[in-house]
Design an enzyme around this catalytic site. Sequence first.
Site, mmCIF file in Angstrom:
data_model
loop_
_atom_site.group_PDB
_atom_site.id
_atom_site.type_symbol
_atom_site.label_atom_id
_atom_site.label_comp_id
_atom_site.label_asym_id
_atom_site.label_seq_id
_atom_site.Cartn_x
_atom_site.Cartn_y
_atom_site.Cartn_z
ATOM 1 N N HIS B 119 31.165 -15.963 141.254
ATOM 2 C CA HIS B 119 31.733 -17.287 140.944
ATOM 3 C C HIS B 119 31.633 -17.575 139.450
ATOM 4 O O HIS B 119 32.623 -17.926 138.792
ATOM 5 C CB HIS B 119 30.978 -18.360 141.739
ATOM 6 C CG HIS B 119 31.376 -19.762 141.410
ATOM 7 N ND1 HIS B 119 32.228 -20.506 142.195
ATOM 8 C CD2 HIS B 119 31.035 -20.576 140.378
ATOM 9 C CE1 HIS B 119 32.399 -21.709 141.656
ATOM 10 N NE2 HIS B 119 31.675 -21.784 140.541
ATOM 11 N N HIS B 123 34.409 -18.345 135.896
ATOM 12 C CA HIS B 123 34.426 -19.337 134.802
ATOM 13 C C HIS B 123 34.451 -18.628 133.460
ATOM 14 O O HIS B 123 35.193 -19.025 132.561
ATOM 15 C CB HIS B 123 33.177 -20.222 134.864
ATOM 16 C CG HIS B 123 33.140 -21.177 136.009
ATOM 17 N ND1 HIS B 123 34.213 -21.931 136.416
ATOM 18 C CD2 HIS B 123 32.125 -21.506 136.854
ATOM 19 C CE1 HIS B 123 33.878 -22.678 137.449
ATOM 20 N NE2 HIS B 123 32.612 -22.434 137.734
#
Lengths: 80, 367
Positions: B119, B123
């Site tokens: 995850h 970003h």
Amino acid sequence: FPVAPETQQQDVETVQKYLEKYYDLKDVGTHIERRRNSGSVVEKLKQMQEFFGLRVTGKPDAETMKVMKQPRCGVPDVAR
Amino acid sequence: FVLTQGNPRWEKTDLTYRIENYTPDLSEAEVDHAIEKAFQLWSNVTPLTFTKLPAGQADIMISFVRGDHHDNSPFDGSGGNLAHAFQPGPGIGGDAHFDEDERWTNNYRDYNLYRVAAHELGHSLGLSHSTDIGALMYPNYIFSGDVQLAQDDINGIQTIYGPSKNPTQPTGSQTPEVCDSKLTFDAITTIRGELMFFKDRFYMRANSVYPEVELNFISVFWPSLPSGIEAAYELAERDEIRFFKGSKYWAVLGQDVLRGYPKDIHSSFGFPRTVKHIDAAVSEEDTGKTYFFVANKYWRYDEYKRSMDAGYPKMIAHDFPGIGHKVDAVFKKDGFFYFFHGTRQYKFDAKTKRILSLQKANSWFNC
């Protein structure tokens, strides 16, 4: 069933902190009433509810509180 | 998916990363492996390559820190905020920080480092949070057993960097849309008065209290169950739900998977070896009879005697005329059978052997 006042207070804090941390809510000062009713808290709460596919009420209902208490990714503060 | 505001991206495709320090929760090799796998997820579907540096300044610096670590975004102790990462750019840009006040694991216990790193690196590459609960870029931590990019994640990252040059790049799983008129189901069961629908890795739950249909990973309730459940039924008098996949089945009581499972359907129910999997199943609380649907036939099992009734299998078309020759899912509610095949749902009265209505499979979701 009516919620015990201290739980209510905790929930207000949880909402405030969550919205400041993840929805860039500006800290509106110390007075609890001002926090709860300030338009920006309701607006940010609606944004959060919209994002998570919750009913968009602007109120910290049980489903919303449940999602707020789940562990998640932070949003580092790039702006400042 | 959501691209980070301003669409920041890396202008080069050969990126470097360095792990500045290690959590004591795992061995260094386990941390290296988790981070390497997390990068591989993204390099598999883009032209990006990631090289690990042993020292010096890398594009993406990875560290385990706690509390205020002087990046203007302090961590908050265990739980809550697990990690964060900065969008592509110089200096702190791309860096990923993991909260050392969490316990980092390499299994389904909180919190799986591989899952969180996958995850955060999204970003670092320019993605923001996705509203798709099946996507790795969904903001809340959900560990569904395997870590894989959903199609939503792939669409997002390829919007920024394009596809990989490797022609056999993986596709991602699609999260069901509860109001998609083409929605079909793998299995459906009653459960303590409610209905639970299963599709791939997900369950959908419709209940009268909350009009929004709840959709989440099956692993949220039963982490050890496999995805792609093929049949499920409720044995109400024992408060058990039985899940079937291939020639195995599991039994759960509430959120607990009962010990000694999975078991084999042949030795447990007496199916012939020719039966490789069950398409659908439903149990009648009042008679203790369970119906198993396999291809164009069905068996009837007596839960009290714990044996198949004689004279089975029979043809589905003979005793359930009109519902076709194959069943994806079935449940019984208020005395009627509800059979599902593809996007069709048949309400069937077993007494009169008649179809009472034909509906869309997802009619229970009030779309």
